[in-house]
Design a protein around this motif. Structure first.
Motif, mmCIF file in Angstrom:
data_model
loop_
_atom_site.group_PDB
_atom_site.id
_atom_site.type_symbol
_atom_site.label_atom_id
_atom_site.label_comp_id
_atom_site.label_asym_id
_atom_site.label_seq_id
_atom_site.Cartn_x
_atom_site.Cartn_y
_atom_site.Cartn_z
ATOM 1 N N LEU A 144 0.833 -1.195 0.000
ATOM 2 C CA LEU A 144 0.000 0.000 0.000
ATOM 3 C C LEU A 144 0.873 1.253 0.000
ATOM 4 O O LEU A 144 2.042 1.218 0.371
ATOM 5 N N GLN A 145 0.252 2.349 -0.476
ATOM 6 C CA GLN A 145 0.878 3.656 -0.428
ATOM 7 C C GLN A 145 0.059 4.533 0.507
ATOM 8 O O GLN A 145 -1.152 4.636 0.383
ATOM 9 N N VAL A 146 0.762 5.160 1.482
ATOM 10 C CA VAL A 146 0.112 6.040 2.450
ATOM 11 C C VAL A 146 0.487 7.475 2.108
ATOM 12 O O VAL A 146 1.666 7.797 1.956
ATOM 13 N N SER A 147 -0.513 8.347 1.980
ATOM 14 C CA SER A 147 -0.267 9.751 1.658
ATOM 15 C C SER A 147 -0.877 10.634 2.738
ATOM 16 O O SER A 147 -1.939 10.332 3.290
ATOM 17 N N ILE A 148 -0.170 11.725 3.036
ATOM 18 C CA ILE A 148 -0.667 12.738 3.973
ATOM 19 C C ILE A 148 -1.012 13.982 3.167
ATOM 20 O O ILE A 148 -0.178 14.503 2.414
ATOM 21 N N LEU A 149 -2.252 14.456 3.313
ATOM 22 C CA LEU A 149 -2.714 15.660 2.625
ATOM 23 C C LEU A 149 -3.004 16.722 3.668
ATOM 24 O O LEU A 149 -3.481 16.435 4.765
ATOM 25 N N GLY A 150 -2.713 17.986 3.363
ATOM 26 C CA GLY A 150 -2.940 19.038 4.346
ATOM 27 C C GLY A 150 -3.066 20.397 3.705
ATOM 28 O O GLY A 150 -2.863 20.583 2.501
ATOM 29 N N GLY A 151 -3.402 21.398 4.537
ATOM 30 C CA GLY A 151 -3.532 22.768 4.067
ATOM 31 C C GLY A 151 -4.934 23.066 3.551
ATOM 32 O O GLY A 151 -5.811 22.195 3.486
ATOM 33 N N VAL A 152 -5.144 24.310 3.153
ATOM 34 C CA VAL A 152 -6.457 24.738 2.658
ATOM 35 C C VAL A 152 -6.860 23.956 1.423
ATOM 36 O O VAL A 152 -8.017 23.549 1.252
ATOM 37 N N ASP A 153 -5.895 23.708 0.506
ATOM 38 C CA ASP A 153 -6.206 22.991 -0.728
ATOM 39 C C ASP A 153 -6.033 21.485 -0.598
ATOM 40 O O ASP A 153 -6.140 20.752 -1.585
ATOM 41 N N ASN A 154 -5.760 20.993 0.622
ATOM 42 C CA ASN A 154 -5.598 19.562 0.875
ATOM 43 C C ASN A 154 -4.614 18.927 -0.105
ATOM 44 O O ASN A 154 -4.860 17.879 -0.681
ATOM 45 N N SER A 155 -3.471 19.576 -0.282
ATOM 46 C CA SER A 155 -2.454 19.095 -1.212
ATOM 47 C C SER A 155 -1.558 18.067 -0.547
ATOM 48 O O SER A 155 -1.520 17.934 0.680
ATOM 49 N N LEU A 156 -0.781 17.345 -1.368
ATOM 50 C CA LEU A 156 0.096 16.294 -0.869
ATOM 51 C C LEU A 156 1.224 16.893 -0.033
ATOM 52 O O LEU A 156 1.920 17.803 -0.460
ATOM 53 N N VAL A 157 1.408 16.359 1.181
ATOM 54 C CA VAL A 157 2.468 16.814 2.081
ATOM 55 C C VAL A 157 3.605 15.803 2.133
ATOM 56 O O VAL A 157 4.775 16.152 2.067
ATOM 57 N N SER A 158 3.252 14.512 2.214
ATOM 58 C CA SER A 158 4.275 13.475 2.308
ATOM 59 C C SER A 158 3.631 12.132 1.997
ATOM 60 O O SER A 158 2.400 11.985 2.108
#
Length: 756
Positions: A144-158
């Motif tokens: 599996l690939q785990v992604s963290i999204l954040g910020g106002v635009d919910n963009s990729l963080v890590s």
């Protein structure tokens, strides 16, 4: 290799994600001062300083309110209404460490996996945000690939990917104790938000899935297989930054109502994601330390109590928020650098110092007398008057009659006087030998005849070697002694007068002499022996002829040591420290690593020197609490604040030395235009990708892609928490890998030299 069964993996299904619930920031009226006598300031083993508090009126605003739950033993501290456990609060650093709850994603045969949110309930505007550059994503699972999204635009963080290469769904292959992408993965998080969306994508080419257990934790956390076999912890530590005021910036005069201490100022919150949560914090002014949020919280630092840390090697005078440092009377030069103050030879300037007689220069002073055959005032021009000689018949008669007696007296008195002086000197040597625990040293070395034959050196031998410690033989000095050049048995040696003042430290010093006498490493200056027949012990080292790293690095002009030489020297120092920490008979912590304590021989090979501040640590201990010693700019801040010395204290100093090699800037004097010290400014430039703005231009011209790796290593070594820093053995390995790529590992090729 270890294997995990499907049944054990499914045990994670019992772990549930607990959201971080806090009321909106700023909802309550701020307290008048937060320092009332009814305010609880401890919960269990955690201190609670304003702006935090438990009772109404004891904290700054909603968001800073805490709950102390006494149903636990000892009591536990929680944010807000008691959901998120607090592990530590640091007002000066503006951080709170919490238990970050695990998030479990049961995977059902490859079906769609819903997103989860970390930090639900934390207000978007603050006061809390995940600490940048201190946090990481850690995921445990298969394919599996785990992604963290954040910020106002919910963009990729890590993001990171974990796979299980086994073809048997019931067996998952694990690399013991290491998170490398097999069954688990890790990724850094450098954008600090108050919440994140966690997204799981299953790898379509894989045939089986189990679960995903996801954590957001401190980078200092080490993956352990127990997280698989024992069901995994329900929470791991994470660090939050906080701001005192959100959606605003500091007033133009850098004052704010929250910064209540007289000696405090307002500082805008610095963040990669600043556009998402702007605000500010309070800091104590330069020269002060403490809590800026309370009246009188920032107290003056008495820099004169730590002269080596603040770089004052002369006469220090503390002033509010600052200090003055100058050479003492009778000395001139720069008191801010080691050995920077030199004795003034007043006898070379008789008119300036009004000496019209016979002048003798002393250490920091001078002596002025009328010449033989004169008397009077030698400090006045013409003040010395010649004695008139007149002889009468009586004096002639007395002279003839007493001539024989005078001859005997003239011959006998010097002989008797010399014998008395020799007896006194012998008694003083014996007194100091016993006072300096010479018998203990003899006892300690009696079991090793080879060491015993060469370790104890007499004062007479050293006086002969240095021409009675002639000042012309002085070749250096610093916070721990003065160094003379001498010759013993046709061998050139360096003889250091130590400065041990506290008598109780002498026994420890003797033990360290025994330990250091057995240190044998090509990059450590060899201790040859010691003399205990003086008030302060004398140490004899091998003589290194080519000066210090500081002298070679900080030369005038744009060209200094070649970059390849700097890299090699850094590796040699790392090897020496790694040896001292882990390969010597007892671990030795140097405690004062800096460029002036690194000597270079004729081939520019590094030799770590000046063990005057060193401590050996019993093998069954990891550290020791000591009086803080070291040099400003290089000193580990955690050692400075706690007094606890560990191997990571040397790692921090070495990291500063790496930065000095990269930048050619002096750590103990450098200040950026915003007042940051060298380490802070370097880390900022690295974090924004602007290394070219601080790296030595010569290095940028000569490097071949390795500067980024070395800069990253320096940043790792200078992290605030010692636990987050690598060991010197790990540092040595990383530098070796850099030099292998450059094909410049010492011992494999010929060292390069900078042209004269």
């Amino acid at each position: 290799m270890e294997k995990v069964s499907r049944g054990v993996l499914l045990a994670f299904a019992a772990v549930v994600a607990t959201p971080l619930m806090l009321p909106p920031f700023g909802g309550a009226a701020p307290a008048a001062s937060g320092t009332g006598i009814n305010c609880t300031r401890n919960c269990g083993n955690i201190s609670i300083d304003y702006p935090f508090g438990i009772e109404p009126g004891c904290y700054h605003a909603t968001g800073f309110n805490l709950t102390c739950n006494h149903s636990y033993h000892p009591p536990k501290l929680f944010l807000g209404d008691g959901t998120v456990q607090v592990l530590e609060i640091s007002v000066p650093n503006g951080t709170v460490r919490i238990d970050s709850t695990a998030m479990l994603f049961p995977l059902d045969g490859g079906a769609n996996v819903p997103n989860r949110t970390w930090g639900t309930g934390l207000p978007k505007s603050g006061p809390y945000f995940l600490s940048e550059s201190k946090s990481m994503l850690e995921a445990i699972g298969c394919n599996l690939q785990v992604s963290i999204l954040g910020g106002v635009d919910n963009s990729l963080v890590s993001s990171c990917t974990a796979i299980c290469p086994s073809t048997d769904p019931n067996d998952t292959i694990l690399v013991d104790g290491s998170c490398t992408g097999i069954s688990c993965c890790q990724a850094s998080i450098v954008l600090g938000y108050s919440f994140y969306d966690i997204q799981i994508n299953l790898l379509p080419e894989r045939q089986y899935y189990y679960f995903a257990s996801v954590y957001i934790v401190d980078e200092s956390h080490n993956f352990d297989n127990s997280m698989i076999f024992e069901g995994g912890p329900k929470a791991l530590p994470a660090t939050l930054d906080w701001i005192i005021s959100s959606n605003s910036t500091c007033p133009t005069n850098n004052t704010a109502p929250e910064c209540r201490s007289t000696y405090s100022y307002c500082q805008n919150y610095s963040s990669f994601s600043l556009a998402q949560h702007d605000g500010y914090v309070c800091q104590c002014s330069d020269g002060y330390q403490g809590n800026p949020y309370v009246l009188g919280g920032c107290q003056d630092i008495d820099e004169c109590q730590q002269p080596n840390f603040y770089g004052c090697y002369g006469v220090c005078q503390n002033t509010p928020g600052n200090f003055t440092c100058q050479c003492g009377i009778g000395y001139t030069g720069n008191a801010s650098i080691p050995n920077g103050c030199t004795d003034i030879d007043e006898c070379e300037h008789p008119e300036a110092y009004s000496c019209y007689g016979r002048c003798k220069n002393l250490n920091g002073s001078f002596q002025c007398q009328c010449p033989n055959g004169t008397y009077g005032n030698p400090f006045t021009n013409g003040g010395c008057i010649t004695i008139k000689k007149s002889f009468t018949g009586l004096s002639i008669g007395l002279g003839v009659g007493g001539g024989t007696g005078i001859i005997f007296l003239a011959l006998g008195v010097p002989f008797i006087s010399r014998k008395i002086k020799m007896q006194k000197a012998k008694k003083m040597r014996e007194k100091f030998f016993n006072q300096n625990h010479g018998l203990l040293l003899q006892q300690l070395i009696s079991h090793d005849a080879d060491i015993g034959e060469r370790m104890i050196i007499t004062l007479r031998d050293l006086e002969k070697a240095t021409n009675n410690f002639d000042r012309a033989r002085v070749i250096g000095g610093g916070g721990h002694g003065t160094v003379f050049k001498g010759i013993i048995d046709l061998k050139v040696v360096a003889i250091k007068k130590s400065r041990i003042i506290v008598e109780r430290e002498i026994e420890e010093f003797i033990n360290e002499v025994v330990v250091l006498s057995q240190v044998n490493h090509r990059n450590v200056v060899k201790l040859l022996g010691c003399c205990l027949e003086t008030e302060v012990p004398l140490l004899v080292y091998e003589f290194i002829s080519n000066g210090t790293l500081y002298q070679h690095l900080h030369v005038e002009g744009p060209i200094s040591l070649l970059w390849v030489d700097r890299l090699r020297i850094a590796l040699e120092i790392a090897r020496a420290l790694s040896y001292l920490h882990s390969a010597a008979s007892m671990p030795i912590f140097h405690r004062d690593i800096k460029s002036t304590n690194i000597l270079l021989d004729d081939s520019l090979t590094a030799k770590v020197s000046d063990f005057g501040a060193s401590r050996y640590i019993p093998i069954d201990q990891t550290g020791v609490t000591t009086e803080v010693q070291g040099t400003r700019g290089y000193l580990d801040p955690m050692y400075y604040y706690t007094g606890r010395l560990t191997d990571k204290s040397d790692v921090f100093s070495f990291g500063v030395l790496l930065i000095e090699l990269l930048t050619r800037k002096q750590p103990f004097v450098y200040r950026s235009e915003h007042g940051d010290n060298l380490v802070s400014h370097f880390i900022k430039m690295l974090s924004i990708g602007n290394l070219i703005g601080i790296i030595d231009p010569q290095v940028m011209e000569e490097e071949d892609g390795e500067v980024q790796d070395v800069a990253t290593l320096a940043a790792m070594c200078t992290k605030l928490r010692g636990e987050d820093r690598p060991t010197m053995r790990e540092v040595e390995t990383m530098l070796e890998s850099v030099l292998v790529k450059k094909k410049q590992v010492p011992g494999i090729i010929t060292k390069t030299r900078r042209p004269n």
